[in-house]
Write a protein that holds these residues in place. Structure first.
Motif, PDB file in Angstrom:
ATOM      1  N   PHE B  34       0.909  -0.972   0.182  1.00 40.73           N
ATOM      2  CA  PHE B  34       0.269   0.016   0.077  1.00 40.73           C
ATOM      3  C   PHE B  34       0.929   1.286  -0.074  1.00 40.73           C
ATOM      4  O   PHE B  34       1.984   1.230   0.508  1.00 40.73           O
ATOM      5  CB  PHE B  34      -0.849   0.059   1.179  1.00 40.73           C
ATOM      6  CG  PHE B  34      -1.617  -1.253   1.617  1.00 40.73           C
ATOM      7  CD1 PHE B  34      -1.106  -2.252   2.151  1.00 40.73           C
ATOM      8  CD2 PHE B  34      -2.967  -1.126   0.901  1.00 40.73           C
ATOM      9  CE1 PHE B  34      -1.675  -3.364   2.458  1.00 40.73           C
ATOM     10  CE2 PHE B  34      -3.682  -2.341   1.231  1.00 40.73           C
ATOM     11  CZ  PHE B  34      -3.136  -3.368   1.775  1.00 40.73           C
ATOM     12  N   TYR B  36       0.016   5.135   1.240  1.00 36.01           N
ATOM     13  CA  TYR B  36      -0.983   5.848   1.942  1.00 36.01           C
ATOM     14  C   TYR B  36      -0.625   7.714   1.858  1.00 36.01           C
ATOM     15  O   TYR B  36       0.927   7.815   1.873  1.00 36.01           O
ATOM     16  CB  TYR B  36      -1.256   5.776   3.289  1.00 36.01           C
ATOM     17  CG  TYR B  36      -2.047   4.621   3.739  1.00 36.01           C
ATOM     18  CD1 TYR B  36      -1.694   3.154   3.753  1.00 36.01           C
ATOM     19  CD2 TYR B  36      -3.629   4.948   3.847  1.00 36.01           C
ATOM     20  CE1 TYR B  36      -2.434   2.359   3.725  1.00 36.01           C
ATOM     21  CE2 TYR B  36      -4.432   3.851   4.141  1.00 36.01           C
ATOM     22  CZ  TYR B  36      -3.969   2.526   4.104  1.00 36.01           C
ATOM     23  OH  TYR B  36      -4.861   1.523   4.420  1.00 36.01           O
ATOM     24  N   LEU B  44      -4.787   9.724   7.404  1.00 33.80           N
ATOM     25  CA  LEU B  44      -4.130   9.108   6.303  1.00 33.80           C
ATOM     26  C   LEU B  44      -5.151   8.489   5.598  1.00 33.80           C
ATOM     27  O   LEU B  44      -6.290   8.143   5.620  1.00 33.80           O
ATOM     28  CB  LEU B  44      -3.388   7.731   6.841  1.00 33.80           C
ATOM     29  CG  LEU B  44      -2.307   7.674   7.686  1.00 33.80           C
ATOM     30  CD1 LEU B  44      -1.947   6.382   8.470  1.00 33.80           C
ATOM     31  CD2 LEU B  44      -1.147   8.007   6.644  1.00 33.80           C
ATOM     32  N   LEU B  46      -5.872   6.449   1.723  1.00 33.28           N
ATOM     33  CA  LEU B  46      -5.116   5.324   0.691  1.00 33.28           C
ATOM     34  C   LEU B  46      -4.752   5.979  -0.747  1.00 33.28           C
ATOM     35  O   LEU B  46      -5.952   6.505  -1.245  1.00 33.28           O
ATOM     36  CB  LEU B  46      -5.961   4.159   0.621  1.00 33.28           C
ATOM     37  CG  LEU B  46      -5.632   2.820  -0.133  1.00 33.28           C
ATOM     38  CD1 LEU B  46      -4.192   2.515   0.289  1.00 33.28           C
ATOM     39  CD2 LEU B  46      -6.674   1.690  -0.295  1.00 33.28           C
ATOM     40  N   LEU B  51      -2.654  -5.981  -4.613  1.00 26.66           N
ATOM     41  CA  LEU B  51      -3.281  -7.137  -3.995  1.00 26.66           C
ATOM     42  C   LEU B  51      -2.599  -8.352  -4.622  1.00 26.66           C
ATOM     43  O   LEU B  51      -2.274  -9.373  -4.064  1.00 26.66           O
ATOM     44  CB  LEU B  51      -4.764  -7.147  -3.880  1.00 26.66           C
ATOM     45  CG  LEU B  51      -5.307  -6.337  -2.898  1.00 26.66           C
ATOM     46  CD1 LEU B  51      -6.774  -6.187  -2.958  1.00 26.66           C
ATOM     47  CD2 LEU B  51      -4.622  -6.069  -1.459  1.00 26.66           C
ATOM     48  N   PHE B  90       3.472   7.425   2.732  1.00 20.00           N
ATOM     49  CA  PHE B  90       3.830   6.164   3.592  1.00 20.00           C
ATOM     50  C   PHE B  90       3.394   4.919   2.943  1.00 20.00           C
ATOM     51  O   PHE B  90       2.442   4.763   2.404  1.00 20.00           O
ATOM     52  CB  PHE B  90       2.940   6.081   4.781  1.00 20.00           C
ATOM     53  CG  PHE B  90       3.247   7.168   5.965  1.00 20.00           C
ATOM     54  CD1 PHE B  90       2.396   8.443   6.107  1.00 20.00           C
ATOM     55  CD2 PHE B  90       4.243   7.061   6.999  1.00 20.00           C
ATOM     56  CE1 PHE B  90       2.769   9.369   6.670  1.00 20.00           C
ATOM     57  CE2 PHE B  90       4.576   8.256   7.850  1.00 20.00           C
ATOM     58  CZ  PHE B  90       3.830   9.290   7.545  1.00 20.00           C
ATOM     59  N   SER B  94       1.016  -5.671   4.567  1.00 20.06           N
ATOM     60  CA  SER B  94       0.157  -6.266   5.236  1.00 20.06           C
ATOM     61  C   SER B  94       0.137  -7.806   5.116  1.00 20.06           C
ATOM     62  O   SER B  94       0.338  -8.314   3.753  1.00 20.06           O
ATOM     63  CB  SER B  94      -1.364  -5.927   5.166  1.00 20.06           C
ATOM     64  OG  SER B  94      -2.303  -6.666   5.870  1.00 20.06           O
ATOM     65  N   SER B  99      -6.966 -13.093   8.411  1.00 24.68           N
ATOM     66  CA  SER B  99      -7.720 -11.824   7.955  1.00 24.68           C
ATOM     67  C   SER B  99      -7.344 -10.745   8.926  1.00 24.68           C
ATOM     68  O   SER B  99      -8.151  -9.902   9.028  1.00 24.68           O
ATOM     69  CB  SER B  99      -9.234 -12.383   8.587  1.00 24.68           C
ATOM     70  OG  SER B  99      -9.424 -12.664   9.760  1.00 24.68           O
ATOM     71  N   GLN B 100      -6.252 -10.771   9.706  1.00 24.37           N
ATOM     72  CA  GLN B 100      -6.049  -9.824  10.745  1.00 24.37           C
ATOM     73  C   GLN B 100      -5.728  -8.452   9.885  1.00 24.37           C
ATOM     74  O   GLN B 100      -6.474  -7.322  10.167  1.00 24.37           O
ATOM     75  CB  GLN B 100      -4.666  -9.943  11.558  1.00 24.37           C
ATOM     76  CG  GLN B 100      -4.389  -8.803  12.374  1.00 24.37           C
ATOM     77  CD  GLN B 100      -3.479  -9.070  13.666  1.00 24.37           C
ATOM     78  OE1 GLN B 100      -3.788 -10.335  14.059  1.00 24.37           O
ATOM     79  NE2 GLN B 100      -2.557  -8.514  14.121  1.00 24.37           N
ATOM     80  N   GLY B 101      -4.777  -8.308   8.981  1.00 26.32           N
ATOM     81  CA  GLY B 101      -4.419  -7.136   8.317  1.00 26.32           C
ATOM     82  C   GLY B 101      -4.116  -5.882   8.743  1.00 26.32           C
ATOM     83  O   GLY B 101      -4.005  -4.922   8.075  1.00 26.32           O
ATOM     84  N   ASN B 102      -3.205  -5.954   9.873  1.00 21.86           N
ATOM     85  CA  ASN B 102      -2.666  -4.758  10.468  1.00 21.86           C
ATOM     86  C   ASN B 102      -1.377  -4.477   9.242  1.00 21.86           C
ATOM     87  O   ASN B 102      -1.040  -5.181   8.869  1.00 21.86           O
ATOM     88  CB  ASN B 102      -2.209  -4.865  11.780  1.00 21.86           C
ATOM     89  CG  ASN B 102      -1.169  -6.074  12.003  1.00 21.86           C
ATOM     90  OD1 ASN B 102      -1.573  -7.139  11.967  1.00 21.86           O
ATOM     91  ND2 ASN B 102      -0.034  -5.499  12.379  1.00 21.86           N
ATOM     92  N   LEU B 103      -1.284  -3.028   9.380  1.00 25.04           N
ATOM     93  CA  LEU B 103      -0.380  -2.472   8.320  1.00 25.04           C
ATOM     94  C   LEU B 103       1.066  -2.439   9.123  1.00 25.04           C
ATOM     95  O   LEU B 103       1.072  -1.726  10.353  1.00 25.04           O
ATOM     96  CB  LEU B 103      -0.825  -1.175   7.977  1.00 25.04           C
ATOM     97  CG  LEU B 103      -2.194  -1.294   7.298  1.00 25.04           C
ATOM     98  CD1 LEU B 103      -2.442   0.123   6.909  1.00 25.04           C
ATOM     99  CD2 LEU B 103      -1.838  -2.111   5.937  1.00 25.04           C
ATOM    100  N   PHE B 105       4.182   0.010   8.601  1.00 29.91           N
ATOM    101  CA  PHE B 105       4.508   1.282   7.838  1.00 29.91           C
ATOM    102  C   PHE B 105       6.044   1.473   7.716  1.00 29.91           C
ATOM    103  O   PHE B 105       6.802   1.243   8.398  1.00 29.91           O
ATOM    104  CB  PHE B 105       3.991   2.399   8.591  1.00 29.91           C
ATOM    105  CG  PHE B 105       2.411   2.524   8.338  1.00 29.91           C
ATOM    106  CD1 PHE B 105       1.535   1.981   9.077  1.00 29.91           C
ATOM    107  CD2 PHE B 105       1.784   3.215   7.420  1.00 29.91           C
ATOM    108  CE1 PHE B 105       0.207   2.147   9.061  1.00 29.91           C
ATOM    109  CE2 PHE B 105       0.471   3.185   6.968  1.00 29.91           C
ATOM    110  CZ  PHE B 105      -0.439   2.775   7.964  1.00 29.91           C
TER     111      PHE B 105
END
Lengths: 115, 115
Positions: B34, B36, B44, B46, B51, B90, B94, B99-103, B105
């Motif tokens: 990603f 941002y 922030l 996007l 993906l 930024f 991930s 399925s957590q998906g925290n980023l 950076f």
């Protein structure tokens, strides 16, 4: 159709006091995240909620930090006995957690200053 | 664990010039990528995401990025910048697993567009 909201927008506190920061995610978003943005450390992940449970608290920097989420919606980040190094912008984000990967939407943040 | 390196902390550029903001990542597992953008005193937003599929992704405001798996890079480009592109950018990753998906950076790159 409101976005993620956070309150307060600014918080000034004295060292040693407790603070509570609030996050209202987008309605229907089951995943919720807290991040911290500070000059020295950049953007750091703090905690992840799936519904009301927090399967990943690995980013919380110390046991003075805690968070909860109620009703699968509002979340509160609590910092006890604040220290000057806790000064930062605390960001909340939410995401739909079903189907293919979905974007995280960020709130405007709470700027915390510990004197 | 994953990490993200943004090689330039500040990039000054003249209006209408091209710009490239560099991002490299390290991960032992497949990741989503990603970019941002954070405008002054704002949250922030996007810009674009990778993906799967085509390695060249286009985002908002005329930005694009190319995923290079062999070089573990995801550089952001714009052929002609505007004053309004002045902001901090930024790069983030991930973990694709679960399925957590925290980023995670990078430290950010401050783009300053001068007239």
């Amino acid at each position: 159709g409101a976005g993620v909201s956070q309150s307060p927008s600014n918080k000034v506190t004295e060292k040693g006091k407790d603070v509570e920061l609030r996050c209202d995610p987008i309605s229907g978003h089951t995943a919720l995240y807290w991040y911290r943005q500070s000059l020295g450390q950049g953007l750091e992940f703090l905690i992840y909620f799936q519904g009301n449970s927090a399967p990943d608290k690995s980013g919380l920097p110390s046991d003075r930090f805690s968070a909860e989420r109620t009703g699968g919606s509002v979340s509160t980040l609590t910092i006890q006995r604040t220290q000057q190094e806790d000064s930062a912008v605390y960001l909340c984000a939410s995401r739909q957690d079903w189907g293919s990967y979905n974007e995280q939407f960020f709130g405007p943040g709470t700027r915390l200053t510990v004197l | 664990a994953q990490s993200v390196t943004q090689l330039d902390s500040q990039v000054p550029v003249f209006e209408e010039a091209p710009v490239e903001l560099r991002c490299n990542y390290s991960s032992s597992v497949s990741v989503y990528l990603f970019w941002y953008v954070q405008y002054p005193n704002q949250g922030l937003q996007l810009l674009l995401k990778y993906l799967s599929g085509s390695t060249l992704v286009k985002g908002i405001n005329g930005f694009e990025a190319e995923f290079n798996k062999s070089q573990t890079s995801f550089h952001l480009r714009k052929p002609s910048v505007h004053i309004s592109d002045t902001a901090e950018y930024f790069c983030a990753v991930s973990d694709q697993r679960g399925s957590q998906g925290n980023l995670i950076f990078g430290k950010g790159t401050k783009l300053s567009v001068k007239p």
